[in-house]
Design a protein around this motif. Structure first.
Motif, PDB file in Angstrom:
ATOM      1  N   ALA A  14       1.595   9.270  -5.827  1.00  0.00           N
ATOM      2  CA  ALA A  14       2.111  10.614  -5.552  1.00  0.00           C
ATOM      3  C   ALA A  14       3.025  11.076  -6.682  1.00  0.00           C
ATOM      4  CB  ALA A  14       2.861  10.632  -4.221  1.00  0.00           C
ATOM      5  N   LEU A  15       3.857  10.189  -7.205  1.00  0.00           N
ATOM      6  CA  LEU A  15       4.721  10.532  -8.334  1.00  0.00           C
ATOM      7  C   LEU A  15       3.878  10.901  -9.549  1.00  0.00           C
ATOM      8  CD1 LEU A  15       7.511   7.783  -8.210  1.00  0.00           C
ATOM      9  CD2 LEU A  15       7.674  10.158  -7.486  1.00  0.00           C
ATOM     10  N   MET A  16       2.852  10.104  -9.817  1.00  0.00           N
ATOM     11  CA  MET A  16       1.993  10.375 -10.966  1.00  0.00           C
ATOM     12  C   MET A  16       1.253  11.700 -10.793  1.00  0.00           C
ATOM     13  SD  MET A  16       0.386   6.736 -12.045  1.00  0.00           S
ATOM     14  CE  MET A  16       0.894   5.439 -10.962  1.00  0.00           C
ATOM     15  N   GLU A  17       0.810  11.976  -9.581  1.00  0.00           N
ATOM     16  CA  GLU A  17       0.102  13.223  -9.330  1.00  0.00           C
ATOM     17  C   GLU A  17       1.000  14.426  -9.566  1.00  0.00           C
ATOM     18  OE1 GLU A  17      -2.960  15.774  -8.559  1.00  0.00           O
ATOM     19  OE2 GLU A  17      -3.085  13.617  -8.815  1.00  0.00           O
ATOM     20  N   MET A  18       2.273  14.306  -9.189  1.00  0.00           N
ATOM     21  CA  MET A  18       3.215  15.401  -9.448  1.00  0.00           C
ATOM     22  C   MET A  18       3.307  15.677 -10.943  1.00  0.00           C
ATOM     23  SD  MET A  18       6.429  15.129  -6.831  1.00  0.00           S
ATOM     24  CE  MET A  18       6.501  13.405  -6.407  1.00  0.00           C
ATOM     25  N   VAL A  19       3.395  14.619 -11.736  1.00  0.00           N
ATOM     26  CA  VAL A  19       3.509  14.781 -13.183  1.00  0.00           C
ATOM     27  C   VAL A  19       2.215  15.380 -13.743  1.00  0.00           C
ATOM     28  CG1 VAL A  19       3.784  13.547 -15.366  1.00  0.00           C
ATOM     29  CG2 VAL A  19       5.256  13.002 -13.431  1.00  0.00           C
ATOM     30  N   ILE A  20       1.065  14.906 -13.255  1.00  0.00           N
ATOM     31  CA  ILE A  20      -0.215  15.440 -13.704  1.00  0.00           C
ATOM     32  C   ILE A  20      -0.299  16.935 -13.406  1.00  0.00           C
ATOM     33  CG2 ILE A  20      -2.704  15.448 -13.209  1.00  0.00           C
ATOM     34  CD1 ILE A  20      -2.444  12.399 -12.863  1.00  0.00           C
ATOM     35  N   GLN A  21       0.246  17.344 -12.270  1.00  0.00           N
ATOM     36  CA  GLN A  21       0.200  18.753 -11.872  1.00  0.00           C
ATOM     37  C   GLN A  21       1.240  19.597 -12.602  1.00  0.00           C
ATOM     38  OE1 GLN A  21      -2.128  20.164 -10.039  1.00  0.00           O
ATOM     39  NE2 GLN A  21      -3.137  18.197  -9.768  1.00  0.00           N
ATOM     40  N   GLY A  22       2.019  18.968 -13.476  1.00  0.00           N
ATOM     41  CA  GLY A  22       2.931  19.730 -14.317  1.00  0.00           C
ATOM     42  C   GLY A  22       4.379  19.742 -13.862  1.00  0.00           C
ATOM     43  N   VAL A  23       4.718  18.968 -12.852  1.00  0.00           N
ATOM     44  CA  VAL A  23       6.099  18.890 -12.404  1.00  0.00           C
ATOM     45  C   VAL A  23       6.870  18.034 -13.405  1.00  0.00           C
ATOM     46  CG1 VAL A  23       7.621  18.174 -10.516  1.00  0.00           C
ATOM     47  CG2 VAL A  23       5.363  19.100  -9.993  1.00  0.00           C
ATOM     48  N   SER A  24       8.018  18.499 -13.844  1.00  0.00           N
ATOM     49  CA  SER A  24       8.793  17.753 -14.837  1.00  0.00           C
ATOM     50  C   SER A  24       9.327  16.458 -14.238  1.00  0.00           C
ATOM     51  CB  SER A  24       9.967  18.597 -15.339  1.00  0.00           C
ATOM     52  OG  SER A  24      10.929  18.755 -14.310  1.00  0.00           O
ATOM     53  N   THR A  25       9.606  15.484 -15.108  1.00  0.00           N
ATOM     54  CA  THR A  25      10.142  14.205 -14.628  1.00  0.00           C
ATOM     55  C   THR A  25      11.494  14.405 -13.961  1.00  0.00           C
ATOM     56  OG1 THR A  25      11.002  13.760 -16.844  1.00  0.00           O
ATOM     57  CG2 THR A  25       8.897  12.755 -16.261  1.00  0.00           C
ATOM     58  N   ARG A  26      12.265  15.348 -14.448  1.00  0.00           N
ATOM     59  CA  ARG A  26      13.566  15.643 -13.828  1.00  0.00           C
ATOM     60  C   ARG A  26      13.372  16.160 -12.403  1.00  0.00           C
ATOM     61  NH1 ARG A  26      18.653  17.215 -16.442  1.00  0.00           N
ATOM     62  NH2 ARG A  26      17.416  16.727 -18.263  1.00  0.00           N
ATOM     63  N   LYS A  27      12.395  17.062 -12.209  1.00  0.00           N
ATOM     64  CA  LYS A  27      12.119  17.615 -10.884  1.00  0.00           C
ATOM     65  C   LYS A  27      11.559  16.546  -9.958  1.00  0.00           C
ATOM     66  CE  LYS A  27      11.941  21.119  -8.087  1.00  0.00           C
ATOM     67  NZ  LYS A  27      13.170  21.668  -7.531  1.00  0.00           N
ATOM     68  N   VAL A  28      10.701  15.666 -10.488  1.00  0.00           N
ATOM     69  CA  VAL A  28      10.164  14.560  -9.689  1.00  0.00           C
ATOM     70  C   VAL A  28      11.305  13.677  -9.211  1.00  0.00           C
ATOM     71  CG1 VAL A  28       8.742  12.467  -9.750  1.00  0.00           C
ATOM     72  CG2 VAL A  28       7.888  14.577 -10.762  1.00  0.00           C
ATOM     73  N   ARG A  62       0.828  -1.202   0.000  1.00  0.00           N
ATOM     74  CA  ARG A  62       0.000   0.000   0.000  1.00  0.00           C
ATOM     75  C   ARG A  62       0.860   1.248   0.000  1.00  0.00           C
ATOM     76  NH1 ARG A  62      -4.173  -1.682   4.558  1.00  0.00           N
ATOM     77  NH2 ARG A  62      -2.178  -1.890   5.527  1.00  0.00           N
ATOM     78  N   SER A  63       1.960   1.238   0.745  1.00  0.00           N
ATOM     79  CA  SER A  63       2.865   2.389   0.778  1.00  0.00           C
ATOM     80  C   SER A  63       3.486   2.618  -0.587  1.00  0.00           C
ATOM     81  CB  SER A  63       3.970   2.173   1.815  1.00  0.00           C
ATOM     82  OG  SER A  63       3.434   2.072   3.101  1.00  0.00           O
ATOM     83  N   GLU A  64       3.877   1.535  -1.244  1.00  0.00           N
ATOM     84  CA  GLU A  64       4.474   1.647  -2.573  1.00  0.00           C
ATOM     85  C   GLU A  64       3.457   2.182  -3.573  1.00  0.00           C
ATOM     86  OE1 GLU A  64       6.166  -1.330  -5.954  1.00  0.00           O
ATOM     87  OE2 GLU A  64       6.800  -1.720  -3.887  1.00  0.00           O
ATOM     88  N   GLN A  65       2.215   1.712  -3.498  1.00  0.00           N
ATOM     89  CA  GLN A  65       1.174   2.207  -4.393  1.00  0.00           C
ATOM     90  C   GLN A  65       0.910   3.688  -4.141  1.00  0.00           C
ATOM     91  OE1 GLN A  65      -2.064  -0.429  -3.549  1.00  0.00           O
ATOM     92  NE2 GLN A  65      -1.423  -1.943  -5.078  1.00  0.00           N
ATOM     93  N   ALA A  66       0.888   4.085  -2.876  1.00  0.00           N
ATOM     94  CA  ALA A  66       0.661   5.492  -2.538  1.00  0.00           C
ATOM     95  C   ALA A  66       1.811   6.342  -3.063  1.00  0.00           C
ATOM     96  CB  ALA A  66       0.512   5.659  -1.031  1.00  0.00           C
ATOM     97  N   PHE A  67       3.019   5.826  -2.976  1.00  0.00           N
ATOM     98  CA  PHE A  67       4.190   6.549  -3.482  1.00  0.00           C
ATOM     99  C   PHE A  67       4.106   6.705  -4.996  1.00  0.00           C
ATOM    100  CE2 PHE A  67       8.654   6.739  -4.864  1.00  0.00           C
ATOM    101  CZ  PHE A  67       9.039   7.882  -4.172  1.00  0.00           C
ATOM    102  N   ASP A  68       3.758   5.623  -5.683  1.00  0.00           N
ATOM    103  CA  ASP A  68       3.606   5.677  -7.140  1.00  0.00           C
ATOM    104  C   ASP A  68       2.535   6.686  -7.535  1.00  0.00           C
ATOM    105  OD1 ASP A  68       5.532   3.735  -7.309  1.00  0.00           O
ATOM    106  OD2 ASP A  68       4.165   2.120  -7.883  1.00  0.00           O
TER     107      ASP A  68
END
Length: 87
Positions: free
Chosen positions: A12-26, A4-10
């Motif tokens: 969160a990463l996807m949400e950052m990208v959706i919100q426009g954060v670059s993959t480099r910044k993520v 569950r922690s790993e899924q939540a982390f994944d």
């Protein structure tokens, strides 16, 4: 337990990208938070799971009535000779 922690982390990463954060910044953020390097390609691979969902969302039928419309646009200025025009 940790799945569950790993899924939540994944997510969160996807949400950052959706919100426009670059993959480099993520990748930089995950390095600071976790102390582990995540390459840009790893972040991109995780977010590739979103491709089908985004396509489904974009292709959904708009059969309901909507109270508002949100429009977004990009304006490019083009240099042609000594003249700047907007396309």
């Amino acid at each position: 337990r940790y799945q569950r922690s790993e899924q939540a982390f994944d997510l969160a990463l996807m949400e950052m990208v959706i919100q426009g954060v670059s993959t480099r910044k993520v990748a930089e953020i995950t390095k600071k938070l976790c102390g582990t390097n995540f390459s840009k390609s790893t972040v991109s691979a995780l977010c590739s799971n979103l491709d089908d969902q985004v396509l489904d969302f974009n292709r959904r039928p708009l059969t309901q009535k909507y109270a508002f419309v949100y429009a977004d646009a990009i304006l490019f200025k083009v240099h042609r000779g000594h003249v700047v025009t907007s396309n």
